[in-house]
Design a protein around this motif. Structure first.
Motif, PDB file in Angstrom:
ATOM      1  N   VAL A   5       0.809  -1.215   0.000  1.00  0.00           N
ATOM      2  CA  VAL A   5       0.000   0.000   0.000  1.00  0.00           C
ATOM      3  C   VAL A   5       0.847   1.271   0.000  1.00  0.00           C
ATOM      4  O   VAL A   5       0.302   2.363  -0.006  1.00  0.00           O
ATOM      5  CB  VAL A   5      -0.982   0.017   1.195  1.00  0.00           C
ATOM      6  CG1 VAL A   5      -2.002  -1.091   1.057  1.00  0.00           C
ATOM      7  CG2 VAL A   5      -0.264  -0.057   2.510  1.00  0.00           C
ATOM      8  N   GLY A   6       2.146   1.152   0.025  1.00  0.00           N
ATOM      9  CA  GLY A   6       2.998   2.331  -0.003  1.00  0.00           C
ATOM     10  C   GLY A   6       3.112   3.001   1.357  1.00  0.00           C
ATOM     11  O   GLY A   6       2.704   2.458   2.377  1.00  0.00           O
ATOM     12  N   PHE A   7       3.640   4.211   1.342  1.00  0.00           N
ATOM     13  CA  PHE A   7       3.892   4.940   2.586  1.00  0.00           C
ATOM     14  C   PHE A   7       2.729   5.835   2.999  1.00  0.00           C
ATOM     15  O   PHE A   7       2.755   6.432   4.051  1.00  0.00           O
ATOM     16  CB  PHE A   7       5.160   5.782   2.464  1.00  0.00           C
ATOM     17  CG  PHE A   7       6.409   4.952   2.389  1.00  0.00           C
ATOM     18  CD1 PHE A   7       6.839   4.225   3.475  1.00  0.00           C
ATOM     19  CD2 PHE A   7       7.146   4.904   1.221  1.00  0.00           C
ATOM     20  CE1 PHE A   7       7.979   3.450   3.412  1.00  0.00           C
ATOM     21  CE2 PHE A   7       8.296   4.139   1.151  1.00  0.00           C
ATOM     22  CZ  PHE A   7       8.710   3.409   2.236  1.00  0.00           C
ATOM     23  N   GLY A   8       1.749   5.993   2.165  1.00  0.00           N
ATOM     24  CA  GLY A   8       0.631   6.853   2.517  1.00  0.00           C
ATOM     25  C   GLY A   8       0.918   8.303   2.197  1.00  0.00           C
ATOM     26  O   GLY A   8       1.957   8.658   1.652  1.00  0.00           O
ATOM     27  N   ASP A   9      -0.021   9.144   2.565  1.00  0.00           N
ATOM     28  CA  ASP A   9       0.086  10.568   2.255  1.00  0.00           C
ATOM     29  C   ASP A   9       0.836  11.361   3.314  1.00  0.00           C
ATOM     30  O   ASP A   9       1.295  12.465   3.054  1.00  0.00           O
ATOM     31  CB  ASP A   9      -1.314  11.175   2.112  1.00  0.00           C
ATOM     32  CG  ASP A   9      -2.057  10.602   0.919  1.00  0.00           C
ATOM     33  OD1 ASP A   9      -1.401  10.210  -0.064  1.00  0.00           O
ATOM     34  OD2 ASP A   9      -3.297  10.532   0.997  1.00  0.00           O
ATOM     35  N   ARG A  10       0.921  10.826   4.534  1.00  0.00           N
ATOM     36  CA  ARG A  10       1.551  11.556   5.629  1.00  0.00           C
ATOM     37  C   ARG A  10       2.513  10.649   6.395  1.00  0.00           C
ATOM     38  O   ARG A  10       2.225  10.241   7.515  1.00  0.00           O
ATOM     39  CB  ARG A  10       0.480  12.101   6.560  1.00  0.00           C
ATOM     40  CG  ARG A  10      -0.408  13.134   5.856  1.00  0.00           C
ATOM     41  CD  ARG A  10      -1.155  13.922   6.822  1.00  0.00           C
ATOM     42  NE  ARG A  10      -0.263  14.215   7.931  1.00  0.00           N
ATOM     43  CZ  ARG A  10      -0.386  15.227   8.745  1.00  0.00           C
ATOM     44  NH1 ARG A  10      -1.360  16.040   8.601  1.00  0.00           N
ATOM     45  NH2 ARG A  10       0.438  15.424   9.729  1.00  0.00           N
ATOM     46  N   PRO A  11       3.672  10.324   5.816  1.00  0.00           N
ATOM     47  CA  PRO A  11       4.623   9.463   6.531  1.00  0.00           C
ATOM     48  C   PRO A  11       5.201  10.171   7.750  1.00  0.00           C
ATOM     49  O   PRO A  11       5.193  11.399   7.841  1.00  0.00           O
ATOM     50  CB  PRO A  11       5.711   9.175   5.496  1.00  0.00           C
ATOM     51  CG  PRO A  11       5.625  10.318   4.536  1.00  0.00           C
ATOM     52  CD  PRO A  11       4.170  10.759   4.535  1.00  0.00           C
ATOM     53  N   ALA A  12       5.687   9.380   8.681  1.00  0.00           N
ATOM     54  CA  ALA A  12       6.339   9.892   9.886  1.00  0.00           C
ATOM     55  C   ALA A  12       7.523   8.988  10.195  1.00  0.00           C
ATOM     56  O   ALA A  12       7.612   7.870   9.698  1.00  0.00           O
ATOM     57  CB  ALA A  12       5.366   9.907  11.057  1.00  0.00           C
ATOM     58  N   ILE A  13       8.409   9.473  11.016  1.00  0.00           N
ATOM     59  CA  ILE A  13       9.563   8.693  11.465  1.00  0.00           C
ATOM     60  C   ILE A  13       9.274   8.264  12.899  1.00  0.00           C
ATOM     61  O   ILE A  13       8.945   9.091  13.744  1.00  0.00           O
ATOM     62  CB  ILE A  13      10.852   9.536  11.450  1.00  0.00           C
ATOM     63  CG1 ILE A  13      11.050  10.214  10.105  1.00  0.00           C
ATOM     64  CG2 ILE A  13      12.042   8.705  11.905  1.00  0.00           C
ATOM     65  CD1 ILE A  13      11.817   9.487   9.081  1.00  0.00           C
ATOM     66  N   LEU A  14       9.437   6.992  13.174  1.00  0.00           N
ATOM     67  CA  LEU A  14       9.269   6.450  14.522  1.00  0.00           C
ATOM     68  C   LEU A  14      10.620   5.922  14.991  1.00  0.00           C
ATOM     69  O   LEU A  14      11.180   5.010  14.391  1.00  0.00           O
ATOM     70  CB  LEU A  14       8.231   5.320  14.528  1.00  0.00           C
ATOM     71  CG  LEU A  14       8.021   4.608  15.857  1.00  0.00           C
ATOM     72  CD1 LEU A  14       7.510   5.580  16.918  1.00  0.00           C
ATOM     73  CD2 LEU A  14       7.059   3.446  15.682  1.00  0.00           C
ATOM     74  N   VAL A  15      11.166   6.520  16.033  1.00  0.00           N
ATOM     75  CA  VAL A  15      12.453   6.120  16.589  1.00  0.00           C
ATOM     76  C   VAL A  15      12.164   5.327  17.862  1.00  0.00           C
ATOM     77  O   VAL A  15      11.611   5.856  18.821  1.00  0.00           O
ATOM     78  CB  VAL A  15      13.347   7.347  16.885  1.00  0.00           C
ATOM     79  CG1 VAL A  15      14.694   6.901  17.446  1.00  0.00           C
ATOM     80  CG2 VAL A  15      13.535   8.186  15.632  1.00  0.00           C
ATOM     81  N   VAL A  16      12.579   4.059  17.865  1.00  0.00           N
ATOM     82  CA  VAL A  16      12.255   3.143  18.960  1.00  0.00           C
ATOM     83  C   VAL A  16      13.516   2.777  19.745  1.00  0.00           C
ATOM     84  O   VAL A  16      14.521   2.387  19.157  1.00  0.00           O
ATOM     85  CB  VAL A  16      11.601   1.857  18.412  1.00  0.00           C
ATOM     86  CG1 VAL A  16      11.293   0.875  19.524  1.00  0.00           C
ATOM     87  CG2 VAL A  16      10.343   2.202  17.627  1.00  0.00           C
ATOM     88  N   ASP A  17      13.447   2.899  21.061  1.00  0.00           N
ATOM     89  CA  ASP A  17      14.511   2.458  21.965  1.00  0.00           C
ATOM     90  C   ASP A  17      15.874   3.068  21.669  1.00  0.00           C
ATOM     91  O   ASP A  17      16.899   2.428  21.827  1.00  0.00           O
ATOM     92  CB  ASP A  17      14.631   0.932  21.962  1.00  0.00           C
ATOM     93  CG  ASP A  17      13.490   0.262  22.686  1.00  0.00           C
ATOM     94  OD1 ASP A  17      12.784   0.953  23.446  1.00  0.00           O
ATOM     95  OD2 ASP A  17      13.309  -0.942  22.510  1.00  0.00           O
ATOM     96  N   MET A  18      15.912   4.321  21.266  1.00  0.00           N
ATOM     97  CA  MET A  18      17.184   4.991  21.025  1.00  0.00           C
ATOM     98  C   MET A  18      17.671   5.562  22.344  1.00  0.00           C
ATOM     99  O   MET A  18      17.398   6.713  22.683  1.00  0.00           O
ATOM    100  CB  MET A  18      16.986   6.087  19.976  1.00  0.00           C
ATOM    101  CG  MET A  18      18.261   6.627  19.421  1.00  0.00           C
ATOM    102  SD  MET A  18      19.179   5.342  18.587  1.00  0.00           S
ATOM    103  CE  MET A  18      20.793   5.692  19.181  1.00  0.00           C
ATOM    104  N   THR A  19      18.374   4.732  23.086  1.00  0.00           N
ATOM    105  CA  THR A  19      18.838   5.118  24.411  1.00  0.00           C
ATOM    106  C   THR A  19      20.258   4.629  24.612  1.00  0.00           C
ATOM    107  O   THR A  19      20.667   3.629  24.019  1.00  0.00           O
ATOM    108  CB  THR A  19      17.898   4.542  25.496  1.00  0.00           C
ATOM    109  OG1 THR A  19      18.449   4.803  26.784  1.00  0.00           O
ATOM    110  CG2 THR A  19      17.697   3.066  25.338  1.00  0.00           C
TER     111      THR A  19
END
Length: 89
Positions: A5-19
């Motif tokens: 389905v692709g990335f959509g019209d409003r992609p976002a970046i999700l940063v997980v456990d960056m510690t």
């Protein structure tokens, strides 16, 4: 379902456990050899995404109030709880 389905019209970046607990050798679960290059790659991604107005979302670690809430998580990574004495501020 198998259909792209692709990335959509409003992609976002999700940063997980960056510690630092995961990216520096000085912590029991850390690994600098992999963490440092990962952190640099995330920095490059964020530097490219922010001028485009892409939302950036970070997950947040919050220590559990009681040992019972940890469940078996500590047993997986460390084999014991002594190294992770934690208290809620």
């Amino acid at each position: 379902m198998g259909k792209r389905v692709g990335f959509g019209d409003r992609p976002a970046i999700l940063v997980v456990d960056m510690t630092r607990a995961f990216t520096e050798d000085r912590f029991p679960l850390g690994c600098s050899a992999r963490g440092a290059p990962c952190a640099r790659a995330i920095r490059r991604l964020l530097d490219a995404a922010r001028p485009l107005g892409l939302p950036v979302v970070y997950t947040r670690y919050d220590a559990f109030a009681a040992d019972a809430e940890w469940g078996r998580w500590l047993d997986k990574g460390t084999g014991g709880r002594a190294r992770f004495a934690h208290a809620r501020p």
